[in-house]
Write an enzyme that holds these catalytic residues in place. Structure first.
Site, PDB file in Angstrom:
ATOM      1  N   LYS A 214       0.801  -1.231   0.000  1.00  0.00           N
ATOM      2  CA  LYS A 214       0.000   0.000   0.000  1.00  0.00           C
ATOM      3  C   LYS A 214       0.826   1.269   0.000  1.00  0.00           C
ATOM      4  O   LYS A 214       1.772   1.396   0.792  1.00  0.00           O
ATOM      5  CB  LYS A 214      -0.873   0.029   1.249  1.00  0.00           C
ATOM      6  CG  LYS A 214      -2.056  -0.880   1.204  1.00  0.00           C
ATOM      7  CD  LYS A 214      -2.879  -0.619   2.447  1.00  0.00           C
ATOM      8  CE  LYS A 214      -4.079  -1.519   2.537  1.00  0.00           C
ATOM      9  NZ  LYS A 214      -4.635  -1.488   3.889  1.00  0.00           N
ATOM     10  N   GLY A 370      10.895  -6.212   7.781  1.00  0.00           N
ATOM     11  CA  GLY A 370       9.595  -6.608   7.261  1.00  0.00           C
ATOM     12  C   GLY A 370       9.709  -7.667   6.177  1.00  0.00           C
ATOM     13  O   GLY A 370      10.596  -8.521   6.212  1.00  0.00           O
TER      14      GLY A 370
HETATM   15  P1  AMP Z   1       4.292  -4.442   2.600  1.00  0.00           P
HETATM   16  O1  AMP Z   1       3.950  -5.115   3.902  1.00  0.00           O
HETATM   17  O2  AMP Z   1       3.532  -3.208   2.344  1.00  0.00           O
HETATM   18  O3  AMP Z   1       5.784  -4.288   2.419  1.00  0.00           O
HETATM   19  O4  AMP Z   1       3.783  -5.444   1.478  1.00  0.00           O
HETATM   20  C1  AMP Z   1       4.332  -6.696   1.270  1.00  0.00           C
HETATM   21  C2  AMP Z   1       3.369  -7.527   0.483  1.00  0.00           C
HETATM   22  O5  AMP Z   1       3.094  -6.885  -0.739  1.00  0.00           O
HETATM   23  C3  AMP Z   1       3.895  -8.904   0.148  1.00  0.00           C
HETATM   24  O6  AMP Z   1       3.100  -9.856   0.780  1.00  0.00           O
HETATM   25  C4  AMP Z   1       3.767  -8.992  -1.364  1.00  0.00           C
HETATM   26  O7  AMP Z   1       3.249 -10.224  -1.793  1.00  0.00           O
HETATM   27  C5  AMP Z   1       2.780  -7.891  -1.657  1.00  0.00           C
HETATM   28  N1  AMP Z   1       2.912  -7.401  -3.043  1.00  0.00           N
HETATM   29  C6  AMP Z   1       3.986  -6.863  -3.622  1.00  0.00           C
HETATM   30  N2  AMP Z   1       3.737  -6.584  -4.916  1.00  0.00           N
HETATM   31  C7  AMP Z   1       2.464  -6.950  -5.162  1.00  0.00           C
HETATM   32  C8  AMP Z   1       1.628  -6.920  -6.309  1.00  0.00           C
HETATM   33  N3  AMP Z   1       2.057  -6.442  -7.477  1.00  0.00           N
HETATM   34  N4  AMP Z   1       0.367  -7.385  -6.176  1.00  0.00           N
HETATM   35  C9  AMP Z   1      -0.072  -7.864  -5.004  1.00  0.00           C
HETATM   36  N5  AMP Z   1       0.681  -7.933  -3.889  1.00  0.00           N
HETATM   37  C10 AMP Z   1       1.935  -7.481  -3.966  1.00  0.00           C
END
Ligand code: AMP
Length: 412
Positions: A214, A370
């Site tokens: 996000k 993370g």
């Molecule tokens: P964050 O916790 O915001 O760093 O998000 C990490 C998560 O984002 C991981 O579980 C990834 O699988 C997901 N993610 C990264 N790129 C994508 C994408 N293009 N579509 C869906 N999920 C994604």
């Protein structure tokens, strides 16, 4: 000035309360990974060697205090009992004596702390057994502070939380004129992340890489990094919000429509400041995330057609990002480039690891914890980084707040 554990003098016979991060993955008392316990050993061993009486406190898992059914709260407590962690620590530091107090307050704890001998360790029950821990309850902090002559914070992963054990206790001890300091794990984290916000000339070009899900989770980080870095590389799902904001079609890719204005302004502001934001020029897309059976996976340049969603950066983007990374003297990276949990969509995240490995000996490289830290470890690149942070939330907050965290500031 931050006092470190080595600045503390005359520790022999002193009761030193150390807030550690023993929040290990475990189920029914079986510890799946004891890395967090091992990470605290340098601090614990130092204090033992100095003849301190070491009192260790940590949270473990979650207790949902809003749950109205008291029996369920008891179940949660039972599932997050610190006793097995104390037992594991005992094995790791043997023959040093490690005691365990199953209570978080009261006579039993006071007695256990006062009976400690020089060079012995006492592990206290899970701090979250106390409802007041997460509220920084002053009475609770007072009770814990009364156990100690000295306070050491070594729980980086919890240093962004102003809880009783991270902020309440050291505030009280400090007001009483007692020493408070950071442990070895904290020193490493704070020093390395501070370098990413107080940028030295020799660390430029400084390239930040952000990915993950996000945009809204990372707004403050983006704002802060844009002020400090020379180039910002964006991947992961959040890239699609930026692409849509710039007028591109993104098909069914994840998007945050309420962040489009922000994303647009970000790109404009960066441009005005002479900084570049790199976005994917191609993507790996799929027509079906779930079910995986029979789905189409392909690479698309530019606009993503309806019915498809972006799940990783494409090969041309990888090439461009690797080229940019190769020019860096400092890297801060947080967030995967795609859905790295699935084999088919991990090439982008892996490629960033490879590019950073190429910088070994030439640049200072930090992975901010993370999911990206999990990816770095999973792909076997941990040793190629100058620093892989142990705290995702804490490291991002440190970047957001110019090197400030509640748990660190109270020690200053
Ligand atoms: P964050 O916790 O915001 O760093 O998000 C990490 C998560 O984002 C991981 O579980 C990834 O699988 C997901 N993610 C990264 N790129 C994508 C994408 N293009 N579509 C869906 N999920 C994604």
């Amino acid at each position: 000035m931050l006092k470190t554990i080595e600045d503390l003098k005359g520790l022999k016979g002193k009761r030193v309360l150390v807030r550690v991060d023993f929040n290990v993955p475990q189920k029914a008392g079986v510890i799946r990974d004891d890395n967090r316990i091992r990470a605290a050993l340098p601090t614990i061993n130092y204090l033992v060697k100095e003849g301190a009486r070491v009192i260790l406190m940590s949270h473990l898992g979650k207790i949902k205090w809003k749950e109205p059914d008291l029996a369920k709260i008891e179940e949660m407590k039972k599932a997050n009992d610190m006793a097995p962690v104390a037992a594991r620590l005992g094995e790791l530091v043997a023959p040093v004596k490690v005691g365990f107090c199953p209570e978080t307050r009261g006579e039993k704890l006071v007695a256990a702390a006062s009976e400690l001998k020089d060079g012995e360790i006492l592990v206290v029950q899970n701090t979250r057994y106390e409802k007041g821990e997460e509220k920084n309850d002053p009475e609770l902090a007072k009770a814990w502070a009364a156990l100690a002559d000295v306070y050491v914070l070594d729980a980086f992963g919890s240093a962004h939380r102003a809880h009783a054990s991270t902020v309440g206790v050291p505030s009280i001890l400090k007001a009483e004129g007692k020493p408070v300091a950071e442990g070895y794990l904290m020193i490493k984290e704070v020093d390395n992340l501070t370098r990413c916000v107080e940028v030295a000339k020799e660390d430029r070009p400084y390239i930040a890489i952000l990915g993950g899900f996000k945009v809204s989770d990372k707004i403050k980080v983006i704002d802060s990094l844009l002020k400090k870095c020379d180039k910002l590389i964006i991947g992961g799902a959040m890239a699609y919000t930026f692409k849509k904001a710039l007028g591109e079609e993104i098909g069914n890719s994840p998007v945050q429509d309420d962040q489009l204005e922000y994303a647009k302004k970000c790109v404009e502001d960066a441009k005005a400041a002479g900084k570049e934001i790199l976005l994917p020029c191609d993507s790996v897309v799929t027509d079906s995330f779930e079910p995986v059976e029979g789905r189409v996976i392909k690479v698309v340049e530019g606009n993503i057609p309806e019915g498809y969603q972006g799940v990783d950066i494409g090969p041309k983007t990888i090439e461009a990002y690797q080229k940019a990374i190769a020019s860096a003297r400092m890297i801060f990276w947080n967030g995967p480039m795609g859905v790295f949990e699935q084999d088919e969509f991990q090439a982008g995240t892996k490629a960033v690891c490879v590019a950073i490995k190429e910088l070994e000996g030439k640049a200072f490289t930090v992975c901010g914890g993370g999911d990206s830290a999990s990816a770095v470890k999973q792909f076997g690149f941990k040793e190629s980084f100058s620093h892989v942070s142990t705290g995702g939330g804490a490291s991002l907050e440190m970047i957001e707040n110019d090197g400030h965290l509640p748990g660190v500031d109270v020690l200053r």
